[in-house]
Design a protein around this motif. Sequence first.
Motif, short mmCIF file in Angstrom:
data_model
loop_
_atom_site.label_atom_id
_atom_site.label_comp_id
_atom_site.label_asym_id
_atom_site.label_seq_id
_atom_site.Cartn_x
_atom_site.Cartn_y
_atom_site.Cartn_z
N GLY A 152 0.98 -1.11 -0.11
CA GLY A 152 0.03 0.25 -0.27
C GLY A 152 0.60 1.30 -0.25
N VAL A 153 1.89 1.23 -0.32
CA VAL A 153 3.02 1.85 -0.60
C VAL A 153 3.37 2.52 -2.25
CG1 VAL A 153 3.51 2.57 1.79
CG2 VAL A 153 5.09 1.04 -0.42
N PRO A 154 3.83 3.26 -2.82
CA PRO A 154 4.00 3.37 -3.79
C PRO A 154 5.62 2.74 -4.25
CG PRO A 154 3.29 6.36 -2.95
CD PRO A 154 3.37 4.99 -1.83
N ALA A 155 5.48 3.08 -5.57
CA ALA A 155 6.89 2.69 -6.02
C ALA A 155 8.09 2.92 -5.56
CB ALA A 155 6.99 1.66 -6.97
N TYR A 156 7.52 4.63 -5.75
CA TYR A 156 9.06 5.06 -5.79
C TYR A 156 9.41 5.42 -4.63
CZ TYR A 156 5.86 8.70 -3.89
OH TYR A 156 5.42 9.75 -3.26
N LEU A 157 8.24 4.89 -3.71
CA LEU A 157 8.83 4.86 -1.82
C LEU A 157 9.22 3.68 -1.67
CD1 LEU A 157 8.52 6.83 0.49
CD2 LEU A 157 6.51 6.00 1.23
N LEU A 158 9.30 3.17 -2.51
CA LEU A 158 10.05 1.61 -2.19
C LEU A 158 11.41 1.72 -2.43
CD1 LEU A 158 7.07 -0.82 -3.35
CD2 LEU A 158 8.33 -0.31 -1.08
#
Length: 133
Positions: free
Chosen positions: A20-26
Amino acid sequence: MAFESNKSYFSIGEVSKIAGVPAYLLRYWEGFFTELSPGRDTRGNRRYTNKDIALVLTIKELIYEKGYKLGKATDMVKRRVSDHESDDRTSEIIRFQKQMNRDRKNHLLSQQRRREVLEEIKGEVESLLQMLG
């Protein structure tokens, strides 16, 4: 989106949906948390394992739910990885994946039944049209 429980690797998009977090944050977290370093395939795409997903969920919990800053969360992740606390998260992910797989199978069965009913209706309508016309 359904996830197979026997799947070994996940794309960054799939992990993004699970966590539930955006890919850029990963990708951003990879710079802070050295323990989070998914493998790469031949095309250079990230390949997350269940252990990586468990770590992502731990990081998310520390930052979003418990309110730790990145520096403190980094220290806590290093301690947790050494304590093997992420094993509980891995089993949680596997349970979630199995449930999603069961839901997917149920959906496919109901979809197949709907298709059969529509085929029956179509056959009846065609036979009525032949009788009328």
